[in-house]
Design an enzyme around this catalytic site. Structure first.
Site, PDB file in Angstrom:
ATOM      1  N   ASP A  12      -2.716   1.889  -2.319  1.00  0.00           N
ATOM      2  CA  ASP A  12      -2.041   0.674  -1.837  1.00  0.00           C
ATOM      3  C   ASP A  12      -1.048   0.962  -0.718  1.00  0.00           C
ATOM      4  OD1 ASP A  12      -3.381  -0.675  -3.920  1.00  0.00           O
ATOM      5  OD2 ASP A  12      -1.817  -0.071  -5.307  1.00  0.00           O
ATOM      6  N   LYS A  15      -4.046   1.049   3.616  1.00  0.00           N
ATOM      7  CA  LYS A  15      -5.131   1.715   4.351  1.00  0.00           C
ATOM      8  C   LYS A  15      -6.079   0.716   5.007  1.00  0.00           C
ATOM      9  CE  LYS A  15      -6.371   4.102   0.740  1.00  0.00           C
ATOM     10  NZ  LYS A  15      -5.249   3.726  -0.122  1.00  0.00           N
ATOM     11  N   GLY A  39      -8.961  -1.848  -3.267  1.00  0.00           N
ATOM     12  CA  GLY A  39      -8.766  -3.202  -2.744  1.00  0.00           C
ATOM     13  C   GLY A  39      -8.153  -3.073  -1.368  1.00  0.00           C
ATOM     14  N   HIS A  40      -8.983  -2.959  -0.353  1.00  0.00           N
ATOM     15  CA  HIS A  40      -8.471  -2.779   1.011  1.00  0.00           C
ATOM     16  C   HIS A  40      -8.358  -4.133   1.697  1.00  0.00           C
ATOM     17  CE1 HIS A  40      -9.910   1.680   1.024  1.00  0.00           C
ATOM     18  NE2 HIS A  40      -8.918   1.437   0.207  1.00  0.00           N
ATOM     19  N   GLN A 223      -7.855   4.794  -2.821  1.00  0.00           N
ATOM     20  CA  GLN A 223      -6.743   5.270  -3.666  1.00  0.00           C
ATOM     21  C   GLN A 223      -5.817   6.180  -2.844  1.00  0.00           C
ATOM     22  OE1 GLN A 223     -10.150   5.621  -5.373  1.00  0.00           O
ATOM     23  NE2 GLN A 223      -9.729   3.477  -5.683  1.00  0.00           N
TER      24      GLN A 223
HETATM   25  P1  IMP Z   1      -9.485   3.731 -12.366  1.00  0.00           P
HETATM   26  O1  IMP Z   1      -9.639   4.233 -10.977  1.00  0.00           O
HETATM   27  O2  IMP Z   1      -9.926   2.303 -12.533  1.00  0.00           O
HETATM   28  O3  IMP Z   1     -10.088   4.659 -13.377  1.00  0.00           O
HETATM   29  O4  IMP Z   1      -7.911   3.722 -12.713  1.00  0.00           O
HETATM   30  C1  IMP Z   1      -7.140   4.915 -12.854  1.00  0.00           C
HETATM   31  C2  IMP Z   1      -5.743   4.736 -12.256  1.00  0.00           C
HETATM   32  O5  IMP Z   1      -5.848   4.617 -10.840  1.00  0.00           O
HETATM   33  C3  IMP Z   1      -5.028   3.457 -12.721  1.00  0.00           C
HETATM   34  O6  IMP Z   1      -3.649   3.754 -12.807  1.00  0.00           O
HETATM   35  C4  IMP Z   1      -5.273   2.483 -11.595  1.00  0.00           C
HETATM   36  O7  IMP Z   1      -4.275   1.492 -11.527  1.00  0.00           O
HETATM   37  C5  IMP Z   1      -5.210   3.408 -10.400  1.00  0.00           C
HETATM   38  N1  IMP Z   1      -6.001   2.911  -9.252  1.00  0.00           N
HETATM   39  C6  IMP Z   1      -7.345   2.916  -9.114  1.00  0.00           C
HETATM   40  N2  IMP Z   1      -7.703   2.414  -7.921  1.00  0.00           N
HETATM   41  C7  IMP Z   1      -6.565   2.110  -7.286  1.00  0.00           C
HETATM   42  C8  IMP Z   1      -6.286   1.589  -5.981  1.00  0.00           C
HETATM   43  O8  IMP Z   1      -7.171   1.331  -5.168  1.00  0.00           O
HETATM   44  N3  IMP Z   1      -4.966   1.411  -5.680  1.00  0.00           N
HETATM   45  C9  IMP Z   1      -3.971   1.733  -6.549  1.00  0.00           C
HETATM   46  N4  IMP Z   1      -4.183   2.228  -7.767  1.00  0.00           N
HETATM   47  C10 IMP Z   1      -5.475   2.417  -8.130  1.00  0.00           C
END
Ligand code: IMP
Length: 423
Positions: A12, A15, A39-40, A223
């Site tokens: 977040d 990007k 979520g870009h 991420q």
């Molecule tokens: P997962 O990727 O759904 O397995 O989540 C694992 C951790 O990564 C959690 O804390 C999510 O909130 C965080 N996370 C996954 N994708 C994103 C992203 O695009 N932005 C911010 N946090 C993310």
């Protein structure tokens, strides 16, 4: 040129906007890891687009977009996104390609992701529930379904039967949940298997040929560095290598071919989901950042945890990603804060830590050591020249630059493409 764009905090960082900005000079934009958890966000002519799987470069009608082998692809989410974009006048006919060897997220991955996180109880990770970790787990457990398997009816059926045998055992014996039927999943995915076929390509071969022809490729990371499976705040991480190195394995590009690496950093810090966050603010300043920065997850809508800038983690991110430059986002959000803090070290058990510790006990319980800088009150959202920024804003940027030891070459001061200060 092959440029990698990577998040340097907990995702977040903004990007989406930066990739959209940098894509202007690119021929191809390729996502290398993650899945629909990303979520870009891109704002174009006052319209907001949120991308989960499709590279943000798709808004340029002449760019080729690639979903690489390092991505886990949920076909339902992909076609929802395609339909949403097409409804908004964005055509991707003949310019969106998917790696044959990317892994597919199937219904049981999503169900298991949600059940497993609930079962973790107090140790829940707060995943996005999109089946990301469970799809990667199957990939590494060698019971995954690749896109190339998915589109071949008999192979898909065979792989699905093996996977469901194991999954249904878990559903029945352990989670006491309803079992899933092979035929139902096979039938429900038929439409996606048909529709996806024309987008499937050996993208590794294609990308390497295009690199050899001198084309400009932007490798889009999702991420951020501290959600990386190896270098992040394990176990509170995502299940892929979000660092710049992930671009090589997630697209099939040699490290020798990467020419430039850009890190995106937010002017403060946020995090969604569980896990340590030494500079987190649980007071009015945190509330201010959440509200001024509209810090709510683009994928799950969850409020993001907010805190001061942490120079320790950003310096580590600069090092392991080999950053050539930082692009700083959301500097405008800090306007109005009288005293702004920046973490320069951590203290734990009488010891001073100047570097990011892998020890979760230390990182979860340490106290941030801060430097305090004066804030500014002027609206900076329409400023385009660095010299016109308030002195205290420049001082903030320059102090951070000193601490993270990599130049900050661009500063974003708002969500639209034009709100950018180039130094
Ligand atoms: P997962 O990727 O759904 O397995 O989540 C694992 C951790 O990564 C959690 O804390 C999510 O909130 C965080 N996370 C996954 N994708 C994103 C992203 O695009 N932005 C911010 N946090 C993310």
């Amino acid at each position: 040129m092959v440029k990698v764009v990577v998040g340097t905090q907990w995702g977040d960082e903004g990007k989406g906007k930066i990739i959209d900005f940098l894509a202007q000079d690119m021929d191809i934009v390729a996502r290398y890891q993650g899945g629909g958890n990303a979520g870009h966000t891109v704002v174009l002519e006052d319209k907001k687009y949120v991308f989960h799987l499709i590279p943000s470069g798709i808004l340029y009608p002449d760019k080729i977009c690639i979903i690489g082998n390092g991505v886990v692809l949920d076909p339902v989410s992909l076609f929802e996104e395609i339909e949403y974009l097409e409804k908004n006048g964005v055509s991707m006919e003949g310019r969106l390609f998917i790696a044959e060897n990317a892994h597919v997220t199937l219904p049981y991955h999503k169900i298991l992701d949600q059940i497993e996180d609930k079962f973790r109880g107090k140790g829940a990770l707060g995943t996005t529930g999109r089946g990301i970790g469970t799809t990667y787990a199957d990939k590494f457990n060698r019971i995954g379904v690749r896109v190339i398997d998915f589109i071949e009816d008999d192979i898909f059926m065979e792989k699905l039967k093996i996977a469901l045998k194991l999954k249904n055992y878990l559903f029945r014996e352990y989670y006491k949940e309803e079992m899933l039927a092979v035929d139902k999943i096979y039938k429900e995915t038929e439409i996606y298997r048909q529709r996806i076929k024309k987008m499937v390509k050996n993208v590794t071969l294609y990308l390497n040929e295009e690199i050899d022809k001198g084309k400009n490729i932007l490798a889009e990371g999702a991420q951020g560095t501290f959600l990386d499976i190896d270098f992040g705040t394990y176990p509170y991480v995502t299940a892929s290598n979000s660092i710049a190195g992930g671009a090589c394995t997630g697209l099939g590009i040699s490290p020798k071919k990467i020419t430039h690496i850009t890190g995106v950093v937010k002017s403060y810090t946020t995090r969604v989901g569980m896990g340590p966050f030494p500079t987190e603010l649980k007071d009015d300043d945190g509330e201010f950042l959440r509200s001024a920065g509209n810090e709510y997850g683009a994928t799950t809508g969850r409020p993001r945890r907010c805190g001061w800038f942490d120079a320790v983690i950003s310096r580590f991110a600069a090092s392991i990603n080999g950053l050539d430059e930082f692009v700083m986002t959301k500097l405008d959000v800090l306007t109005g804060i009288k005293k702004i803090k920046v973490a320069v070290a951590y203290k734990f058990d009488g010891e001073l830590y100047k570097n990011y510790p892998f020890n979760t006990k230390v990182f979860s319980n340490c106290e941030a050591v801060y430097e305090e800088l004066d804030g500014w009150s002027e609206d900076i959202s329409s400023i385009r020249e660095y010299n016109k920024l308030p002195d205290n804003a420049k001082r903030y940027v320059e102090r951070i630059e000193e601490l993270i030891e990599v130049p900050i070459t661009k500063i974003s001061t708002g969500s639209s493409r034009e709100q950018m200060v180039i130094r």
